[in-house]
Design a protein around this motif. Structure first.
Motif, PDB file in Angstrom:
ATOM      1  N   ALA A  24       1.036   6.773  -6.671  1.00 35.24           N
ATOM      2  CA  ALA A  24      -0.080   7.687  -6.911  1.00 35.24           C
ATOM      3  C   ALA A  24       0.353   9.128  -6.661  1.00 35.24           C
ATOM      4  O   ALA A  24       0.001  10.043  -7.405  1.00 35.24           O
ATOM      5  CB  ALA A  24      -1.265   7.329  -6.016  1.00 35.24           C
ATOM      6  N   ALA A  25       1.168   9.320  -5.587  1.00 37.54           N
ATOM      7  CA  ALA A  25       1.627  10.662  -5.248  1.00 37.54           C
ATOM      8  C   ALA A  25       2.507  11.212  -6.361  1.00 37.54           C
ATOM      9  O   ALA A  25       2.399  12.389  -6.728  1.00 37.54           O
ATOM     10  CB  ALA A  25       2.386  10.635  -3.924  1.00 37.54           C
ATOM     11  N   ILE A  26       3.349  10.353  -6.929  1.00 33.10           N
ATOM     12  CA  ILE A  26       4.211  10.809  -8.026  1.00 33.10           C
ATOM     13  C   ILE A  26       3.359  11.241  -9.215  1.00 33.10           C
ATOM     14  O   ILE A  26       3.587  12.271  -9.839  1.00 33.10           O
ATOM     15  CB  ILE A  26       5.203   9.691  -8.409  1.00 33.10           C
ATOM     16  CG1 ILE A  26       6.269   9.568  -7.324  1.00 33.10           C
ATOM     17  CG2 ILE A  26       5.855   9.973  -9.754  1.00 33.10           C
ATOM     18  CD1 ILE A  26       7.250   8.470  -7.546  1.00 33.10           C
ATOM     19  N   LEU A  27       2.312  10.468  -9.487  1.00 26.12           N
ATOM     20  CA  LEU A  27       1.407  10.806 -10.586  1.00 26.12           C
ATOM     21  C   LEU A  27       0.732  12.158 -10.332  1.00 26.12           C
ATOM     22  O   LEU A  27       0.595  12.983 -11.234  1.00 26.12           O
ATOM     23  CB  LEU A  27       0.347   9.706 -10.696  1.00 26.12           C
ATOM     24  CG  LEU A  27      -0.136   9.352 -12.086  1.00 26.12           C
ATOM     25  CD1 LEU A  27       1.010   8.799 -12.910  1.00 26.12           C
ATOM     26  CD2 LEU A  27      -1.260   8.336 -11.995  1.00 26.12           C
ATOM     27  N   GLN A  28       0.322  12.368  -9.061  1.00 30.90           N
ATOM     28  CA  GLN A  28      -0.360  13.616  -8.711  1.00 30.90           C
ATOM     29  C   GLN A  28       0.563  14.821  -8.881  1.00 30.90           C
ATOM     30  O   GLN A  28       0.122  15.903  -9.258  1.00 30.90           O
ATOM     31  CB  GLN A  28      -0.855  13.546  -7.263  1.00 30.90           C
ATOM     32  CG  GLN A  28      -2.060  12.645  -7.100  1.00 30.90           C
ATOM     33  CD  GLN A  28      -2.394  12.388  -5.652  1.00 30.90           C
ATOM     34  OE1 GLN A  28      -1.615  12.698  -4.760  1.00 30.90           O
ATOM     35  NE2 GLN A  28      -3.552  11.809  -5.409  1.00 30.90           N
ATOM     36  N   ILE A  29       1.851  14.624  -8.569  1.00 32.71           N
ATOM     37  CA  ILE A  29       2.801  15.724  -8.728  1.00 32.71           C
ATOM     38  C   ILE A  29       3.178  15.880 -10.199  1.00 32.71           C
ATOM     39  O   ILE A  29       3.334  16.990 -10.704  1.00 32.71           O
ATOM     40  CB  ILE A  29       4.076  15.452  -7.882  1.00 32.71           C
ATOM     41  CG1 ILE A  29       3.797  15.725  -6.411  1.00 32.71           C
ATOM     42  CG2 ILE A  29       5.240  16.281  -8.363  1.00 32.71           C
ATOM     43  CD1 ILE A  29       3.707  17.181  -6.055  1.00 32.71           C
ATOM     44  N   THR A  38       1.510  15.446 -12.879  1.00 33.83           N
ATOM     45  CA  THR A  38       0.536  16.113 -13.750  1.00 33.83           C
ATOM     46  C   THR A  38       0.749  17.632 -13.784  1.00 33.83           C
ATOM     47  O   THR A  38       0.984  18.182 -14.858  1.00 33.83           O
ATOM     48  CB  THR A  38      -0.893  15.753 -13.306  1.00 33.83           C
ATOM     49  OG1 THR A  38      -0.989  14.339 -13.242  1.00 33.83           O
ATOM     50  CG2 THR A  38      -1.911  16.303 -14.261  1.00 33.83           C
ATOM     51  N   PRO A  39       0.686  18.339 -12.615  1.00 31.69           N
ATOM     52  CA  PRO A  39       0.953  19.776 -12.694  1.00 31.69           C
ATOM     53  C   PRO A  39       2.387  20.094 -13.122  1.00 31.69           C
ATOM     54  O   PRO A  39       2.607  21.071 -13.825  1.00 31.69           O
ATOM     55  CB  PRO A  39       0.679  20.281 -11.266  1.00 31.69           C
ATOM     56  CG  PRO A  39       0.642  19.090 -10.410  1.00 31.69           C
ATOM     57  CD  PRO A  39       0.296  17.926 -11.268  1.00 31.69           C
ATOM     58  N   LEU A  40       3.334  19.229 -12.736  1.00 28.93           N
ATOM     59  CA  LEU A  40       4.723  19.472 -13.094  1.00 28.93           C
ATOM     60  C   LEU A  40       4.907  19.441 -14.613  1.00 28.93           C
ATOM     61  O   LEU A  40       5.613  20.279 -15.186  1.00 28.93           O
ATOM     62  CB  LEU A  40       5.623  18.426 -12.424  1.00 28.93           C
ATOM     63  CG  LEU A  40       7.068  18.842 -12.202  1.00 28.93           C
ATOM     64  CD1 LEU A  40       7.147  20.043 -11.287  1.00 28.93           C
ATOM     65  CD2 LEU A  40       7.871  17.688 -11.604  1.00 28.93           C
ATOM     66  N   ILE A  94       0.828  -1.202   0.000  1.00 30.20           N
ATOM     67  CA  ILE A  94       0.000   0.000   0.000  1.00 30.20           C
ATOM     68  C   ILE A  94       0.860   1.249   0.000  1.00 30.20           C
ATOM     69  O   ILE A  94       0.602   2.206  -0.737  1.00 30.20           O
ATOM     70  CB  ILE A  94      -0.953  -0.022   1.222  1.00 30.20           C
ATOM     71  CG1 ILE A  94      -2.048  -1.053   0.971  1.00 30.20           C
ATOM     72  CG2 ILE A  94      -1.561   1.343   1.469  1.00 30.20           C
ATOM     73  CD1 ILE A  94      -3.032  -1.189   2.088  1.00 30.20           C
ATOM     74  N   ILE A  95       1.932   1.239   0.811  1.00 27.84           N
ATOM     75  CA  ILE A  95       2.803   2.409   0.866  1.00 27.84           C
ATOM     76  C   ILE A  95       3.442   2.651  -0.506  1.00 27.84           C
ATOM     77  O   ILE A  95       3.486   3.783  -0.990  1.00 27.84           O
ATOM     78  CB  ILE A  95       3.883   2.226   1.957  1.00 27.84           C
ATOM     79  CG1 ILE A  95       3.212   2.258   3.333  1.00 27.84           C
ATOM     80  CG2 ILE A  95       4.937   3.318   1.868  1.00 27.84           C
ATOM     81  CD1 ILE A  95       4.120   1.836   4.461  1.00 27.84           C
ATOM     82  N   LEU A 110       2.262   1.719  -3.451  1.00 24.10           N
ATOM     83  CA  LEU A 110       1.239   2.176  -4.390  1.00 24.10           C
ATOM     84  C   LEU A 110       0.881   3.637  -4.130  1.00 24.10           C
ATOM     85  O   LEU A 110       0.682   4.415  -5.050  1.00 24.10           O
ATOM     86  CB  LEU A 110      -0.015   1.299  -4.287  1.00 24.10           C
ATOM     87  CG  LEU A 110       0.095  -0.084  -4.907  1.00 24.10           C
ATOM     88  CD1 LEU A 110      -1.147  -0.889  -4.615  1.00 24.10           C
ATOM     89  CD2 LEU A 110       0.312   0.034  -6.406  1.00 24.10           C
ATOM     90  N   PHE A 111       0.827   3.999  -2.849  1.00 25.18           N
ATOM     91  CA  PHE A 111       0.524   5.396  -2.516  1.00 25.18           C
ATOM     92  C   PHE A 111       1.621   6.299  -3.058  1.00 25.18           C
ATOM     93  O   PHE A 111       1.356   7.378  -3.592  1.00 25.18           O
ATOM     94  CB  PHE A 111       0.393   5.576  -1.001  1.00 25.18           C
ATOM     95  CG  PHE A 111       0.115   7.001  -0.613  1.00 25.18           C
ATOM     96  CD1 PHE A 111      -1.157   7.524  -0.744  1.00 25.18           C
ATOM     97  CD2 PHE A 111       1.124   7.826  -0.152  1.00 25.18           C
ATOM     98  CE1 PHE A 111      -1.418   8.834  -0.423  1.00 25.18           C
ATOM     99  CE2 PHE A 111       0.875   9.147   0.173  1.00 25.18           C
ATOM    100  CZ  PHE A 111      -0.404   9.649   0.042  1.00 25.18           C
TER     101      PHE A 111
END
Lengths: 435, 195
Positions: B13-18, B20-22, B6-7, B9-10
């Motif tokens: 997901a966090a890298i993906l979230q960053i 996108t705006p990056l 889970i850690i 995968l999280f």
């Protein structure tokens, strides 16, 4: 057994033992049987509520603070600073996953914060670089980026945010049904979480809120995306949808007691009644016959395929549920769930005699109200009787408003309906069993 | 074991979230660094976009082009608008095409209004990715006022500075009377205050 009842029992135990009704031994056995009262419920709820409100406020505050353009910074540093709230939210959520994986309050709160910050960072970058306003793409990107959080942290509020987000995304395409239909695969992506959450705690506040969000969003999603292939088919689709909500609650949530916890039953039932009442009006059916009805959003050919399939699935599900109640001779519920069938009948009669169609629905409401009243009397349940009386009374009053009957007769009818209400209630109360 | 998964995968997901705006930042910064600069005459207005703060809405002059011969366009379709710089140094659009043009600068846009059928004079209106310029909330109204004044005096000297690379356009600045609109708006506000 309800927690409150156990608490009461424990208060009584010493006295019962003192008066010799129970032996000390059996009192101890009772205590062992019911176990300790856990007082965590309220504290848990408070923690969640404050955690979430706090996260909301911090998130909104940061958005407000940063929503100005701060010209002191260069464009590039402004853009990089825009990412900081997101990084902070990710750090917080990561910490919760590692250190507090058991705390629902921490998980929900930090996940809501993270969900808001994902949107905020994209919005701020858009602002920094004067990116054209493409709200649909913005919302969709945002929602897809928060969906993994729902599963990894098992959090329901971000799931509700996701659902509301994809619903408004579909809403912006309500004139483009071919894209709006993508609401369904997007909603299915969150479905495993909804199933899990409702299985866990359907009766607690989380399950109730989530149920409410699902009912409202699915309702909107249906209106945005379905019924475009056959103009006017909403008279079948919506009765089917509310039937599914209603029957789902009757089958799955039997243990629920308080009314506010029964969002599926309450909203499904209300939807069925509201539609049945509106179907007693001529103009609904007259509208369907206009050759231009639903023309502007009409889809056909291959584009209509998914619309047709989903519509058929929903209608078939409703019919199966209706048949299931019928098979079990559950008259009251099967009457409630008969509306989709009548909708199909009304839709297929739409070219013909409108009076006949409205008569069918007047008759339906009459049967529905009478069945509720009879059932209530048999079960000695005042609530059921009054629900039936209410439907009957409303039906009579509405019919008298749209017909050319003199004021005196109208007045008399109102009085008779009122007397009917009172007598039924008094009779049942006299019987003594009225609940 | 499950927790580690889970850690991880999280983390993904966090890298993906960053990312996108990056990636939005990187793409625009690249164009601002190495794109070709053009000046488009503009006419700003000032609506309010509740979520994204205040901006000056921009409509570029000459966003209606003659429909390219022999090509049919419908609403919302992608179109490549060919850029042409006139003798005064301002840029405009000569025509558009469904295919990327070779050897001429262009902006990737959408068709806002297709030309009307059977009307040879009918023009095609472009929906350009240059439609807003964000400003600090308290100087946006002043900026709008300044622009109106410039329209009234018939100067028509408001323009957007745009960098373009491979059809991708990024706004560098909005100018009124040769100065950045932020400066002009602040000067106008200072004048109004001293009166």
């Amino acid at each position: 057994m309800a927690k409150r009842a156990v608490k009461w029992l424990y208060q009584e135990l010493p006295e019962l033992v003192a008066k010799g009704i129970l032996t000390a031994d059996s009192a101890e056995k009772l205590r062992k049987y019911y176990g300790e009262i856990k007082e965590t419920g309220k504290r848990w709820a408070l923690l969640v509520i404050f955690g979430v409100i706090g996260a909301f406020l911090i998130g909104l505050g940061i958005i407000l603070l940063l929503a100005h353009n701060w010209e002191q910074f260069s464009r590039f540093s402004r853009a990089i600073i825009s990412l900081l709230p997101l990084l902070a939210a990710q750090g917080l959520a990561g910490w919760v996953i590692i250190k507090r994986p058991q705390s629902a309050a921490f998980k929900e709160g930090s996940a809501v914060f993270l969900s808001l910050m994902v949107g905020a960072s994209i919005a701020l970058i858009s602002q920094t670089y004067n990116i054209p306003g493409d709200t649909e793409i913005f919302i969709l990107t945002w929602m897809l980026l928060i969906l993994p959080v729902v599963y990894l942290m098992q959090v329901s509020l971000p799931a509700a945010i996701y659902l509301i987000g994809i619903t408004s995304w579909a809403g912006s395409y309500s004139r483009d049904p071919q894209r709006a239909i993508l609401f369904w695969p997007l909603a299915v992506a969150a479905l495993p979480h909804f199933v899990w959450a409702l299985r866990q705690e359907a009766y607690k506040i989380r399950g109730t809120l989530l149920s409410l969000a699902i009912i409202i969003c699915v309702n909107c999603g249906v209106s945005f995306s379905l019924g475009k292939a056959w103009p006017g088919s909403w008279v079948v689709i919506f009765p089917s949808l509310y039937t599914i909500f209603y029957a789902f609650s009757q089958k799955k949530f039997k243990g629920v007691t308080a009314n506010w916890q029964r969002s599926w039953r309450a909203l499904g039932g209300l939807g069925i009644l509201a539609l049945a009442f509106s179907f007693t009006y001529r103009y609904i059916w007259q509208g369907l016959m206009s050759p231009y009805y639903g023309y502007e959003n009409k889809v056909s050919g291959l584009a209509a395929l998914s619309d047709n399939i989903l519509t058929l699935v929903i209608v078939a599900m409703a019919l199966v549920l209706f048949y299931d109640f019928l098979r079990r001779k559950d008259l009251s519920n099967s009457l409630f769930c008969a509306l989709p069938l009548l909708g199909i009948l009304g839709y297929s009669l739409r070219g013909g005699n409108i009076v006949l169609t409205t008569l069918i629905f007047n008759g339906y409401l009459l049967a529905l109200s009478l069945s509720r009243i009879m059932l209530g009397i048999r079960k000695n349940n005042l609530g059921e009787v009054n629900a039936g009386m209410l439907i009957l009374g409303l039906l009579i009053i509405l019919r008298f408003f749209d017909s050319n009957i003199g004021f005196i007769i109208k007045g008399l009818v109102f009085i008779i309906v009122g007397i009917g209400f009172l007598t039924a209630n008094i009779m049942l109360a006299r019987r003594g069993g009225g609940r | 074991m499950k927790k580690i998964l889970i850690i991880n995968l999280f983390f993904a997901a966090a890298i993906l979230q960053i990312a996108t705006p990056l990636s939005m930042i990187v793409r625009r910064e690249t164009v601002l660094k190495s794109g070709v600069q053009f000046k488009f005459k503009a006419q700003p207005i000032d609506p309010f976009d509740a979520f994204r703060g205040r901006y000056v809405a921009i409509r570029i002059q000459g966003d209606e082009i003659s429909a390219p011969q022999g090509e049919y366009f419908k609403y919302g379709q992608n179109i490549y608008a060919h850029i042409r710089v006139d003798e005064t140094g301002f840029a405009g659009f000569s025509t558009g095409s469904a295919e990327k043009p070779q050897g001429i600068p262009y902006i990737s846009a959408k068709v806002l209004y297709p030309p009307e059928d059977r009307q040879p004079e009918s023009k095609l209106r472009l929906s350009l990715p240059i439609d807003r310029y964000y400003m600090e909330e308290n100087i946006a109204p002043a900026a709008e006022r300044v622009y109106r004044e410039h329209l009234r005096t018939d100067k028509q000297d408001a323009y957007v500075l745009v960098r373009v690379k491979d059809g991708f356009a990024v706004i560098e600045g909005l100018f009124v009377g040769g100065v950045p609109i932020e400066e002009a708006a602040r000067a106008s506000r200072a004048n109004a205050g001293s009166k």
